[in-house]
Scaffold this active site. Structure first.
Site, short mmCIF file in Angstrom:
data_model
loop_
_atom_site.label_atom_id
_atom_site.label_comp_id
_atom_site.label_asym_id
_atom_site.label_seq_id
_atom_site.Cartn_x
_atom_site.Cartn_y
_atom_site.Cartn_z
N LYS A 157 6.33 -3.31 12.50
CA LYS A 157 5.78 -2.20 11.30
C LYS A 157 4.37 -2.25 10.95
CE LYS A 157 7.21 -5.87 8.37
NZ LYS A 157 8.64 -6.43 8.56
N LYS A 176 5.23 -6.74 20.36
CA LYS A 176 6.51 -6.78 19.95
C LYS A 176 6.25 -6.11 19.33
CE LYS A 176 9.78 -8.44 16.85
NZ LYS A 176 9.95 -9.68 15.93
N LYS A 228 1.76 -15.73 10.27
CA LYS A 228 1.60 -14.64 9.20
C LYS A 228 0.31 -15.32 8.33
CE LYS A 228 6.65 -12.72 8.34
NZ LYS A 228 7.50 -12.57 7.74
#
Ligand code: TRP
Length: 347
Positions: free
Chosen positions: A210, A207, A115
């Site tokens: 969003k 994966k 991240k």
């Protein structure tokens, strides 16, 4: 080890639209857990702001996740549905755990590395500390079981390490305060089911997310029947027909993903799905998948729409849940403060 009552805790971040991965990998399983244990389901807004959020959108998304919980079948009377920022004990316990967790442990967290990306110096301190807050979420209730996706496994291991270290570091004080040998349980992750990992419809090795720039990579819980049909029909596949046994899915990530989604929606195993569709072409299988997906998701999205149209009702659910959550977490924090050696009011 003291005996802990079975208690389930899990959390979902109110960031971005919910998709099929959130539903099959998490929310649908939360619903099933209600039959077997007392459950707390938390909208983790404190975690959300580890990356900057537009305040108005954050508020909307907190209500949307709550609506999705209820629409999917979580009963807010039976389970405790709440948002994290309304229960101050999460942040309070996180501070104490900051002093238990070691820098070296956090430095190993792969999600932070992903991240934060290349510009690590510019990541928030909160993003780095994210897993410690997650441990506090779980252990404020001394929860024993946590249903999560595969990607949260490392964070759950950290939670176990923190519980273990707290129990050891304060063993004498824990004993002296009459809490037996272990104050915190060593929480079990519950990872599994046919859709523990729902992958992108465009790339079976990534994966469903969003943050994928292509909306065709995911099915959003708010997609209508046409959108679902288009996305499934355009989903990447390989040229072979479906195998008759699960072993035949090895090395075929897109086929594996679509069969996994079908199985999870139907509440069946991959084997059962392949017993029915083995030898079929993808065109036929996709047709059946569209039908099943639309049939399962349209009542959910209709109910979500109805619920978000009444924010006052949602807010009342969260207020009630937060009060019930705090009633469990407050005594835990009182005990932790005594164990650590703080002086507190009312003693
Ligand atoms: N980190 C989790 C996720 O992104 C969300 C979460 C926060 C959570 N606190 C939790 C999950 C406690 C389980 C238990 O999926």
């Amino acid at each position: 080890m003291a005996a802990f009552k079975k208690l389930v805790f899990s959390g979902v971040q109110p960031t971005g639209n919910l998709h099929l991965g959130n539903y099959l990998g998490a929310i649908k399983r939360f619903v099933e857990m209600q039959e077997r244990a007392d459950c707390l389901y938390c909208v983790v807004d404190l975690h959300a702001i580890t990356l900057w959020q537009n305040p108005a959108e954050l508020r909307t998304q907190i209500r949307e996740v709550t609506a999705a919980f209820i629409a999917a079948g979580i009963d807010p009377k039976r389970s405790i549905v709440f948002n994290q920022s309304q229960v101050p004990q999460h942040a309070e316990l996180a501070w104490i755990f900051n002093c238990v967790a070691r820098l070296g442990w956090l430095n190993r967290m792969t999600q932070f590395k992903d991240k934060a990306g290349k510009d690590r110096e510019n990541a928030s301190v909160g993003l780095y500390d994210y897993p410690v807050l997650m441990a506090a979420d779980i252990l404020a209730y001394r929860a024993t079981h946590v249903p999560v996706g595969e990607d949260q496994k490392q964070h759950l291991e950290l939670t176990r390490d923190i519980a273990q270290k707290f129990n050891t570091d304060f063993a004498e004080s824990i004993e002296a305060h009459g809490h037996g040998e272990g104050f915190f349980p060593i929480t079990e992750p519950l990872i599994g089911g046919p859709a523990a990992r729902v992958m992108s419809l465009r790339d079976g090795t990534k994966k469903m997310s969003k943050s994928d720039p292509s909306d065709y990579s995911r099915i959003n819980l708010t997609d209508d029947a046409d959108a679902i049909a288009q996305k499934v029909r355009k989903a990447k596949t390989d040229p072979e027909p479906l195998p008759s046994e699960a072993a035949g899915l090895n090395g075929r990530p897109e086929a594996d993903n679509l069969v996994g989604i079908f199985a999870a929606l139907r509440g069946a195993t991959r084997e059962a799905v392949l017993a029915e569709y083995g030898g079929a072409q993808f065109s036929a299988f996709k047709g059946a998948l569209v039908e099943l997906a639309v049939e399962s998701l349209s009542p959910l999205s209709a109910e979500m729409k109805r619920l978000v149209a009444d924010p006052a009702h949602i807010d009342a659910v969260l207020a009630d849940g937060s009060e019930r959550a705090a009633a469990i977490a407050a005594p835990t924090l009182d005990a932790v403060k005594d164990i650590v050696g703080f002086v507190r009011r009312g003693r």
